[in-house]
Design a protein around this motif. Sequence first.
Motif, short mmCIF file in Angstrom:
data_model
loop_
_atom_site.label_atom_id
_atom_site.label_comp_id
_atom_site.label_asym_id
_atom_site.label_seq_id
_atom_site.Cartn_x
_atom_site.Cartn_y
_atom_site.Cartn_z
N ARG A 1 -3.88 19.19 31.21
CA ARG A 1 -3.21 19.91 32.64
C ARG A 1 -2.97 21.91 32.03
NH1 ARG A 1 -4.23 16.15 34.16
NH2 ARG A 1 -2.51 14.60 35.40
N LEU A 2 -2.77 22.31 33.23
CA LEU A 2 -3.23 23.59 32.96
C LEU A 2 -1.55 23.46 32.89
CD1 LEU A 2 -6.27 25.04 34.87
CD2 LEU A 2 -5.99 24.16 32.29
N ASP A 3 -1.48 24.75 31.95
CA ASP A 3 -0.07 25.44 31.54
C ASP A 3 -0.40 27.04 32.19
OD1 ASP A 3 0.67 23.90 29.12
OD2 ASP A 3 1.17 23.61 31.19
N ILE A 4 1.18 27.60 32.84
CA ILE A 4 0.51 28.97 33.56
C ILE A 4 0.74 29.63 32.18
CG2 ILE A 4 1.45 30.95 34.69
CD1 ILE A 4 -0.34 28.57 35.89
N ALA A 5 0.39 31.08 32.10
CA ALA A 5 0.44 31.85 30.78
C ALA A 5 0.61 33.56 31.53
CB ALA A 5 -0.66 32.08 30.32
N ALA A 6 1.53 34.02 31.08
CA ALA A 6 1.60 35.45 31.05
C ALA A 6 0.39 36.01 31.45
CB ALA A 6 2.74 35.97 30.78
N ASP A 7 -0.37 35.76 30.03
CA ASP A 7 -1.85 36.88 30.48
C ASP A 7 -2.74 36.00 30.66
OD1 ASP A 7 -4.29 37.37 29.33
OD2 ASP A 7 -4.00 36.82 27.12
N PRO A 8 -3.46 36.57 31.77
CA PRO A 8 -4.92 36.29 32.88
C PRO A 8 -5.55 36.25 31.94
CG PRO A 8 -4.03 38.20 32.90
CD PRO A 8 -3.55 38.23 32.13
N ASP A 9 -6.39 36.39 30.92
CA ASP A 9 -7.01 36.13 30.07
C ASP A 9 -6.93 35.29 29.55
OD1 ASP A 9 -8.21 38.34 30.82
OD2 ASP A 9 -8.41 39.70 29.11
N ALA A 10 -5.61 34.66 29.11
CA ALA A 10 -5.28 33.30 28.30
C ALA A 10 -5.98 31.87 29.53
CB ALA A 10 -4.17 33.78 28.09
N VAL A 11 -5.41 32.14 30.67
CA VAL A 11 -5.31 31.65 31.70
C VAL A 11 -7.00 30.76 32.36
CG1 VAL A 11 -5.19 31.19 34.47
CG2 VAL A 11 -3.55 31.99 32.60
N ALA A 12 -7.43 32.20 32.10
CA ALA A 12 -9.18 31.90 32.37
C ALA A 12 -9.77 31.60 31.83
CB ALA A 12 -9.81 33.04 32.70
N ALA A 13 -9.10 31.41 29.86
CA ALA A 13 -10.60 31.28 29.22
C ALA A 13 -9.90 29.64 29.10
CB ALA A 13 -9.93 31.68 27.79
N GLU A 14 -8.55 29.44 28.73
CA GLU A 14 -7.93 28.28 29.65
C GLU A 14 -8.92 26.74 30.66
OE1 GLU A 14 -4.53 24.96 29.13
OE2 GLU A 14 -4.14 26.72 29.81
N ARG A 15 -8.72 27.90 31.76
CA ARG A 15 -9.64 27.35 32.77
C ARG A 15 -11.30 26.78 32.82
NH1 ARG A 15 -11.14 30.00 37.12
NH2 ARG A 15 -11.69 31.69 35.86
N ASP A 16 -11.80 27.49 31.67
CA ASP A 16 -12.38 27.60 31.45
C ASP A 16 -13.30 26.92 30.65
OD1 ASP A 16 -13.73 29.70 33.34
OD2 ASP A 16 -13.51 31.01 31.52
N ALA A 17 -12.45 26.40 29.40
CA ALA A 17 -12.36 24.91 28.50
C ALA A 17 -12.48 23.94 29.28
CB ALA A 17 -11.86 25.53 27.28
N VAL A 18 -11.98 23.65 30.40
CA VAL A 18 -11.30 22.67 30.18
C VAL A 18 -12.62 22.25 31.91
CG1 VAL A 18 -9.92 21.09 32.30
CG2 VAL A 18 -9.14 23.10 30.59
N VAL A 19 -13.25 23.57 32.56
CA VAL A 19 -14.36 23.04 33.46
C VAL A 19 -15.23 22.30 32.50
CG1 VAL A 19 -15.58 24.24 34.76
CG2 VAL A 19 -13.66 25.08 35.49
N SER A 20 -15.27 23.16 31.45
CA SER A 20 -16.64 23.16 30.36
C SER A 20 -16.82 21.35 30.27
CB SER A 20 -16.97 23.99 29.01
OG SER A 20 -17.75 23.42 28.61
#
Length: 239
Positions: free
Chosen positions: A4-23
């Motif tokens: 699951r993705l937790d919304i973080a304040a840092d957009p870069d962190a969100v994108a990095a987590e999203r990319d890791a999940v997609v991978s």
Amino acid sequence: MSDRLDIAADPDAVAAERDAVVSRIRDHAGEIAYAIARIEGGDYGRRSFKTDDGEWTVKHEQGDIEFLLFEPRSGQETYVVSTQQPPEPAALAEALADYDAFVAAFDDYVRSLDGLLDDVPTEFPTPASAADVVAERDRIVARLREVCNQMAGELYRYEMDDYGTFTARVNGTRWELKREESSTSYLRAGGSGGTYLLSQYGPPSAEAVREFAPDAPDFVAAYNDHVAELELDLEQIDL
């Protein structure tokens, strides 16, 4: 899949987590795509799987996943895996809530194939040999090439050009002998889109030989008439 993705304040962190999940999803769904490609055969394909919350579609190319699409019963579709931009994090999170159901649907599909081929026979009649037909085809083609090479040689002697053609219409069909010096390049019946009875490639089919070979003597006769006309023309010259 329980990520699951937790919304973080840092957009870069969100994108990095999203990319890791997609991978991770790409690797996991890639195994499913490869399995589908093996089952269905062919270099390209796609298969859809229905769940209670929507439909998942896997597209593969040569065993590799091209995309994984989730279409919910309501709302916008999401390309969880694609060759384009990655999905929006919230849409990805919504799709992944149904990912386990997708995997279960795929497993049900594979199980449904168990025993599918149990009653398929593996004993087959012995195919008839084509050796005699091929041998006769090759004999006729070899004789035809021998005659055409003789014609090509005589044309070369007369014309003295390295390349040349002789054409004649036989029973309404255009025949063309193309030569290189004194050797036959090809013999074709039927114009530019016709049948190559002789060529630098493989032999013609037995059906083609059966269709056109009976007219070959008339083509040779047309060549003989052509030579006779040349001789007549030369006889008319006074020196």
